[in-house]
Design an enzyme around this catalytic site. Structure first.
Site, short mmCIF file in Angstrom:
data_model
loop_
_atom_site.label_atom_id
_atom_site.label_comp_id
_atom_site.label_asym_id
_atom_site.label_seq_id
_atom_site.Cartn_x
_atom_site.Cartn_y
_atom_site.Cartn_z
N HIS A 47 5.16 5.59 13.33
CA HIS A 47 5.70 6.63 11.92
C HIS A 47 4.59 6.93 11.28
O HIS A 47 4.59 7.78 10.22
CB HIS A 47 6.82 5.67 11.13
CG HIS A 47 5.94 4.69 10.41
ND1 HIS A 47 5.65 3.22 10.45
CD2 HIS A 47 5.03 4.31 9.10
CE1 HIS A 47 5.15 2.51 10.06
NE2 HIS A 47 4.74 3.29 8.99
N GLU B 193 -2.65 5.11 2.09
CA GLU B 193 -2.24 3.84 1.85
C GLU B 193 -3.93 3.18 1.70
O GLU B 193 -3.68 2.32 0.97
CB GLU B 193 -1.71 2.99 3.32
CG GLU B 193 -0.27 3.31 3.42
CD GLU B 193 -0.13 4.37 4.24
OE1 GLU B 193 -0.98 5.30 4.99
OE2 GLU B 193 1.35 5.11 4.50
N GLU C 157 0.05 -8.84 -0.93
CA GLU C 157 -0.87 -8.67 0.09
C GLU C 157 -2.43 -7.43 -0.34
O GLU C 157 -2.23 -7.17 0.51
CB GLU C 157 0.29 -8.02 1.02
CG GLU C 157 -0.68 -7.73 2.41
CD GLU C 157 0.74 -6.74 2.92
OE1 GLU C 157 1.47 -7.34 3.72
OE2 GLU C 157 0.26 -5.79 3.49
N HIS D 206 11.74 5.49 13.32
CA HIS D 206 11.99 6.00 12.17
C HIS D 206 13.20 6.71 11.71
O HIS D 206 13.08 8.00 12.77
CB HIS D 206 10.34 5.88 11.83
CG HIS D 206 10.16 5.85 10.04
ND1 HIS D 206 10.72 6.96 9.32
CD2 HIS D 206 9.91 4.64 9.34
CE1 HIS D 206 9.92 6.32 8.33
NE2 HIS D 206 9.22 5.26 8.42
N ARG E 89 1.57 8.39 9.21
CA ARG E 89 1.85 9.95 8.67
C ARG E 89 0.32 10.90 9.28
O ARG E 89 0.09 11.58 10.32
CB ARG E 89 0.86 9.71 7.45
CG ARG E 89 2.24 10.22 6.47
CD ARG E 89 2.18 10.76 5.01
NE ARG E 89 2.80 11.55 4.09
CZ ARG E 89 3.98 10.35 3.49
NH1 ARG E 89 4.08 9.04 4.05
NH2 ARG E 89 4.79 10.63 3.07
N ASP F 276 0.71 -1.13 0.62
CA ASP F 276 0.15 0.25 -0.04
C ASP F 276 1.09 1.36 0.11
O ASP F 276 0.37 2.06 0.27
CB ASP F 276 -1.30 0.03 0.67
CG ASP F 276 -0.30 -0.28 2.47
OD1 ASP F 276 0.98 -0.20 2.37
OD2 ASP F 276 -0.47 -0.29 3.66
C1 UD1 Z 1 6.40 4.77 3.75
C2 UD1 Z 1 5.19 4.73 3.60
C3 UD1 Z 1 4.01 3.34 4.47
C4 UD1 Z 1 4.79 2.60 5.02
C5 UD1 Z 1 6.08 3.11 5.65
C6 UD1 Z 1 6.79 2.18 6.80
C7 UD1 Z 1 4.24 5.90 1.88
C8 UD1 Z 1 2.97 7.06 1.41
N1 UD1 Z 1 3.92 5.63 3.20
O1 UD1 Z 1 6.32 6.11 4.48
O2 UD1 Z 1 2.91 3.18 4.22
O3 UD1 Z 1 4.03 2.56 6.49
O4 UD1 Z 1 6.60 3.72 4.81
O5 UD1 Z 1 8.18 2.57 7.23
O6 UD1 Z 1 4.42 5.11 0.94
N2 UD1 Z 1 13.75 8.84 5.80
C9 UD1 Z 1 15.38 8.56 5.66
N3 UD1 Z 1 16.01 7.00 6.18
C10 UD1 Z 1 14.96 6.07 4.98
C11 UD1 Z 1 13.31 5.75 5.16
C12 UD1 Z 1 12.95 7.17 5.28
O7 UD1 Z 1 15.80 9.75 5.68
O8 UD1 Z 1 15.62 5.50 4.84
C13 UD1 Z 1 12.80 9.74 6.00
C14 UD1 Z 1 12.90 10.73 5.01
O9 UD1 Z 1 13.41 11.97 5.31
C15 UD1 Z 1 11.17 11.35 4.72
C16 UD1 Z 1 10.81 10.36 5.75
O10 UD1 Z 1 11.64 9.45 6.13
O11 UD1 Z 1 11.26 11.79 3.98
C17 UD1 Z 1 9.49 9.69 5.35
O12 UD1 Z 1 9.53 8.32 4.63
P1 UD1 Z 1 8.65 8.05 3.16
O13 UD1 Z 1 8.56 7.18 2.56
O14 UD1 Z 1 7.99 9.34 2.90
O15 UD1 Z 1 6.93 7.68 4.18
P2 UD1 Z 1 6.70 6.95 5.47
O16 UD1 Z 1 6.62 7.73 6.65
O17 UD1 Z 1 8.60 6.33 5.69
N1 UDP Z 2 10.97 -2.95 11.43
C1 UDP Z 2 12.72 -3.78 11.04
N2 UDP Z 2 13.30 -2.94 12.11
C2 UDP Z 2 13.45 -2.01 12.82
C3 UDP Z 2 11.80 -1.58 13.15
C4 UDP Z 2 10.97 -2.67 11.98
O1 UDP Z 2 13.33 -4.75 10.16
O2 UDP Z 2 13.84 -0.54 13.40
C5 UDP Z 2 9.88 -4.24 10.73
C6 UDP Z 2 9.06 -5.49 11.33
O3 UDP Z 2 9.05 -6.37 11.86
C7 UDP Z 2 8.65 -5.31 10.10
C8 UDP Z 2 8.60 -4.12 8.97
O4 UDP Z 2 9.65 -3.36 9.58
O5 UDP Z 2 8.66 -6.06 9.30
C9 UDP Z 2 7.73 -3.55 9.59
O6 UDP Z 2 7.44 -1.58 9.09
P1 UDP Z 2 7.07 -0.40 9.09
O7 UDP Z 2 6.88 -0.56 10.88
O8 UDP Z 2 8.52 1.18 8.85
O9 UDP Z 2 5.97 0.43 8.27
P2 UDP Z 2 4.67 -1.11 8.39
O10 UDP Z 2 4.29 -1.90 7.89
O11 UDP Z 2 3.64 0.23 9.49
O12 UDP Z 2 4.21 -0.03 6.40
#
Ligand code: UD1
Ligand code: UDP
Length: 364
Positions: A205, A132, A118, A238, A207, A96
């Site tokens: 984390h 999502e 999924e 996160h 949104r 998603d």
């Molecule tokens: C995204 C997904 C969400 C998922 C989540 C998993 C969308 C809209 N949302 O949200 O469904 O649950 O990923 O974690 O696709 N960042 C870093 N390094 C990283 C990762 C993230 O610096 O390796 C920071 C960046 O500043 C980025 C912010 O995190 O702008 C948010 O990341 P983003 O992918 O936009 O949204 P998530 O909240 O992670």
């Molecule tokens: N996870 C991880 N390291 C962490 C926190 C979570 O590997 O420090 C794993 C967790 O076991 C799960 C996945 O990340 O498999 C969940 O990802 P996240 O919560 O970022 O996204 P969501 O599932 O909400 O989309």
């Protein structure tokens, strides 16, 4: 030779797609390609390394403080030439995220069949989880193969008028991943820190929780931790700077709350298997925890994963301070409640989802 391309970009997609990449690579007659969007960077690379997956294409789109326009347009613009060059027979997307949505839309524009791993999870509230729920529903409009993790997800798709012949109940590949990571001889310095205490593991984390809701839930959590001297809370945080700001402001300065960098998936799964309980707004953790029999308080008002609630492992507690504080305290104080939420079950599958998905794709 059939070409199957898997496209993903964030941590949770990678955790649930890498086992499938490896399964498909083991099959004859299939050419498996991996295209990562790089929506996440470090949190994605951690997973690729853990599963020894080397992408064929990396769109490297991540920017600090990216918004939904940035992700969607950069994936659309970046993936076009990859899809035009490779012309895969099927593109697999997962779940998603904005990567998922934009990749599926690109395939629709180029008339390339999409397989949705999924598929069929729903809240039917477009604002929760945001964005999502929209992404999932939109992908279902264009997908040719729907790999539903549960019967309930299949029913959602049927009610929406999806052709039954396109739906396959496979289990969730999250459980396949979990089977390869949890080890009985695992140790880690952070676990030593918590030795002798009840370890609570937390992630947050979403949104729609950023800002006030997150502040409020963190306040409730801090109060409960402060009142329970035998509790230590570990929070692999996160990388979103907005999450970090709120966490430091509300949870900082308490010596029984430790905020650390995101854990590698192998570490996180082993921490889950050893902790007392979990606090989270994550989706994937709601799937993994029932298998491990770990109680989870879900800091959301609704979930697209009701199977874990029905199994008794998950409880929705929202984000409001008082409710989070009371629910967390109750789970720490009431042994009967704790035990009723600690029974292991497998509503999300038996760990063979990848095999079933690969069987369908090899056959058709
Ligand atoms: C995204 C997904 C969400 C998922 C989540 C998993 C969308 C809209 N949302 O949200 O469904 O649950 O990923 O974690 O696709 N960042 C870093 N390094 C990283 C990762 C993230 O610096 O390796 C920071 C960046 O500043 C980025 C912010 O995190 O702008 C948010 O990341 P983003 O992918 O936009 O949204 P998530 O909240 O992670
Ligand atoms: N996870 C991880 N390291 C962490 C926190 C979570 O590997 O420090 C794993 C967790 O076991 C799960 C996945 O990340 O498999 C969940 O990802 P996240 O919560 O970022 O996204 P969501 O599932 O909400 O989309």
């Amino acid at each position: 030779m059939k070409t199957i391309m898997l496209v993903f970009g964030t941590r949770p997609e990678a955790i649930k797609m890498c086992p499938l990449v490896n399964e498909l690579k083991s099959r004859e007659g299939i050419r498996t390609l991996v295209c990562v969007t790089g929506q996440h960077r470090r949190m994605l690379d951690q997973v690729l390394e853990a599963f020894h997956v080397v992408p064929d294409y990396d769109l490297s789109i991540m920017k600090e403080k990216q918004d939904l326009f940035d992700i969607t347009t950069n994936v659309l613009n970046g993936i076009r030439s990859v899809l035009e060059k490779e012309r895969p027979d099927v593109v697999l997307v997962h779940g998603d995220t904005s990567t998922t949505f934009a990749a599926a839309l690109s395939c629709f524009y180029l008339q390339i069949p999409v397989g949705h791993v999924e598929a069929g999870l729903r809240t039917y509230d477009l604002m929760a989880p945001y964005p999502e729920e929209f992404n999932r529903q939109a992908v279902s409009i264009v997908s040719r193969y729907n790999f539903a993790p549960t019967e309930r997800a299949r029913q959602n798709l049927l009610q929406e008028g999806k052709n039954p012949d396109t739906i396959y109940v496979t289990g969730n590949t999250a459980i396949d991943a979990l089977k390869t990571t949890v080890r009985s001889d695992y140790t880690h310095p952070e676990l030593d820190w918590a030795a002798g205490s009840r370890l609570v593991l937390m992630t947050a984390h979403r949104r729609e929780n950023l800002g006030k809701p997150m502040e409020s839930m963190f306040r409730g959590i801090r109060r409960a931790v402060e009142e329970h001297p035998d509790v230590k809370l570990l929070y692999p945080i996160h990388m979103n700077p907005l999450v970090r700001q709120t966490a430091e402001a509300v949870l900082g300065g308490c010596d029984r709350i430790r905020m650390i960098e995101p854990l590698d998936v192998l570490d996180f799964h082993n921490f889950m298997s050893r902790c007392h309980m979990i606090l989270t707004d994550s989706g994937g953790i709601q799937e993994e925890a029932p298998s491990l029999g770990k109680p989870v308080l879900v800091m959301r008002d609704t979930t697209e994963r009701p199977e874990g609630v029905a199994a008794g492992t998950l409880r929705l507690v929202g984000t409001e301070e008082e409710r989070v504080y009371r629910s967390f305290s109750e789970l720490l104080d009431d042994q009967a409640v704790y035990e009723s939420m600690s029974r292991a079950s497998n509503p999300y599958g038996d760990g063979f989802a990848c095999r079933r998905i690969a069987d369908v794709l090899t056959r058709e």
